[in-house]
Design an enzyme around this catalytic site. Structure first.
Site, PDB file in Angstrom:
ATOM      1  N   ASP A   1       0.819  -1.198   0.000  1.00  0.00           N
ATOM      2  CA  ASP A   1       0.000   0.000   0.000  1.00  0.00           C
ATOM      3  C   ASP A   1       0.856   1.253   0.000  1.00  0.00           C
ATOM      4  OD1 ASP A   1      -2.522   1.128   0.013  1.00  0.00           O
ATOM      5  OD2 ASP A   1      -3.222  -0.253   1.527  1.00  0.00           O
TER       6      ASP A   1
ATOM      7  N   ASP B   1      -4.264   8.444  -4.063  1.00  0.00           N
ATOM      8  CA  ASP B   1      -4.215   7.163  -3.353  1.00  0.00           C
ATOM      9  C   ASP B   1      -4.418   6.005  -4.311  1.00  0.00           C
ATOM     10  OD1 ASP B   1      -4.505   4.988  -1.684  1.00  0.00           O
ATOM     11  OD2 ASP B   1      -6.522   5.536  -1.048  1.00  0.00           O
TER      12      ASP B   1
END
Length: 478
Positions: free
Chosen positions: A88, A305
């Site tokens: 991530d 993101d």
């Protein structure tokens, strides 16, 4: 059938390129295919996992209806054992399930057996004590009640209620290093990471998305990226290109030489990759919005993101954007699917029937989102709009703008933490890029990969390596 069961979630990044000891580190990446259990549900969990955030083989596809979870296979310890961890861009801590964990999944529906890390089984493992510099810096000072001879603890609670708890250890992390054009060699480096002793929620009870842990490459000093940079092995620069057309793509840590990418400043002192969005243009018309709608103060602004599938806008922006998108098709009949998605039947080329959306940022950088990016097919010709209303509030109660894979796919995105900037350019993610060796100055070619078709571990399934980041910081604490 409910749209939740037909939407596939696309998470995370895919190829990372790291420069270690003058060379680029490589992790092969794979995306896990899952049942269509709701893109928004997935994104809700990912937003809740915002923690504070280099050439790697990439697998997967960012199309919402071809879902995925991105992960990589890393080596830990001596002798090395392999672990599958989710990656991530928004998280910091690398953690894996440890031997004393009683509720950790032992089997994954993804298709692999899971491995528990045993500190005593590694010749190079070392416990991190409470008086260790890493411990005090991570917690901004001594931990009350944590004595010098005790292990430094970690505890992370995610937005979906899941949590991981354990203690920090130090051991070798093994990865592939770029040794030449499209060539790699194994290398390792000592890294401090979390040894998970107790998991709760979905982390401890579900096999569906079970992995050995999560790897984070965020901006905090505790991230793998920051640790490698602090040891002089990498520069804090990485790039990714997520390919929704052919699957897979590129991801690299290291100074990007080609192509050239224009950038916009990152908002300082933020946990995530926040930028200043100035306005939005649809079909040549700029939306008429309040001047402060995209302010970046108090944790606001726009978050980039790659661990989120869709793109989320404040209500006032969303309410202007959707009518503008549909204006070219005045006779179009729309329906609301799954309470959130505007959908309609359309059988022609969407790029010819719907407008381009342009997002304009500070320093005159723009991001072009084409109809084939923000529309996705569903139900035999039905198209659904990926733009969504923001469901996240900042500390001052304002809606947040969050841009995920819907706008980032098929673009080379550069994260330059050395100069606190981020940028992107439309790019063929099945081609290659060039990165510079931080020590020698030699430029290496890093190619695209789609390991789902080349994996030796699974036939008919998708698996392999993955590197980089996603476990996103909970910047939404209110």
């Amino acid at each position: 059938m409910d749209l939740k069961f037909l939407l596939l979630v696309t998470v995370g990044l895919e190829i990372l390129c790291v420069v270690a000891n003058g060379s680029n580190l490589v992790f092969q990446v794979e995306r896990r295919k899952t049942n269509l259990s709701g893109i928004r549900d997935h994104d809700d969990r990912r937003r809740g996992r915002f923690l504070s955030t280099i050439d790697i083989n990439l697998g997967g596809n960012g199309v919402p209806t071809q879902t995925g979870l991105y992960y990589t296979k890393i080596g830990l310890g001596s002798p090395k054992k392999d672990y599958y961890v989710q990656v991530d861009t928004g998280s910091d801590v690398l953690w894996v399930n440890c031997i004393e964990c009683s509720r950790c999944p032992k089997k994954s529906d993804i298709g692999m057996d899971l491995t528990l890390y045993d500190p005593k089984g590694s010749d190079t493992s070392m416990l991190i004590a409470c008086d260790h510099e890493f411990c005090s810096s991570t917690y901004d000072g001594p931990i009350p009640g944590c004595k010098a001879e005790m292990s430094c603890p970690y505890s992370i609670t995610y937005g979906d209620g899941s949590a991981t708890n354990g203690y920090y250890v130090k051991d070798f992390l093994t990865f592939d290093s770029v040794s030449g054009n499209l060539n790699t060699a194994p290398q390792n480096s000592s890294i401090i990471f979390g040894c998970g002793a107790a998991q709760s929620g979905l982390l401890g009870s579900s096999n569906e998305e079970a992995l050995d842990g999560i790897i984070g490459f965020g901006q905090a000093n505790s991230s793998v990226l920051s640790q490698l940079a602090a040891s002089g092995k990498v520069k804090k620069i990485f790039s990714h290109c997520l390919d929704t057309k052919r699957g897979g793509g590129i991801f690299a840590i290291g100074e990007l030489v080609e192509p050239k990418v224009s950038t916009t400043p990152l908002v300082p002192n933020m946990a995530h990759y926040n930028v200043v969005l100035k306005n939005i243009e649809v079909d040549g018309d700029v939306l008429q919005l309040p001047s402060d709608i995209f302010d970046s103060g108090n944790g606001r602004g726009t978050v980039i993101d790659s661990g989120t599938t869709l793109a989320y806008l404040p209500d006032i922006v969303y309410d202007q954007l959707i009518p503008k998108i549909l204006a070219r098709q005045p006779g179009l009949k729309t329906s609301t699917e799954d309470q959130n998605f505007h959908c309609f039947w359309y059988y022609e080329n969407v790029d010819g029937g719907f407008p381009v959306v342009k997002l304009h940022f500070q320093n005159s950088l723009s991001l072009t989102v084409y109809p084939h990016d923000y529309l996705f097919p569903y139900k035999n010709g039905m198209q659904c709009i990926g733009w969504q209303r923001s469901v996240t509030e900042t500390k001052d109660g304002k809606d947040m703008t969050l841009l995920g894979d819907l706008v980032l796919s098929n673009k080379l995105v550069l994260y330059d933490l050395e100069n606190m900037a981020i940028g992107w350019v439309d790019y063929n993610c099945s081609s290659s890029i060039k990165v510079k060796d931080a020590t020698t100055g030699v430029v290496h070619t890093v190619g695209a990969h789609n390991i789902s078709s080349a994996s030796n571990f699974l036939i008919g399934r998708t698996l392999a390596f993955f590197l980089l980041l996603t476990a996103m910081l909970n910047i939404f604490f209110i």
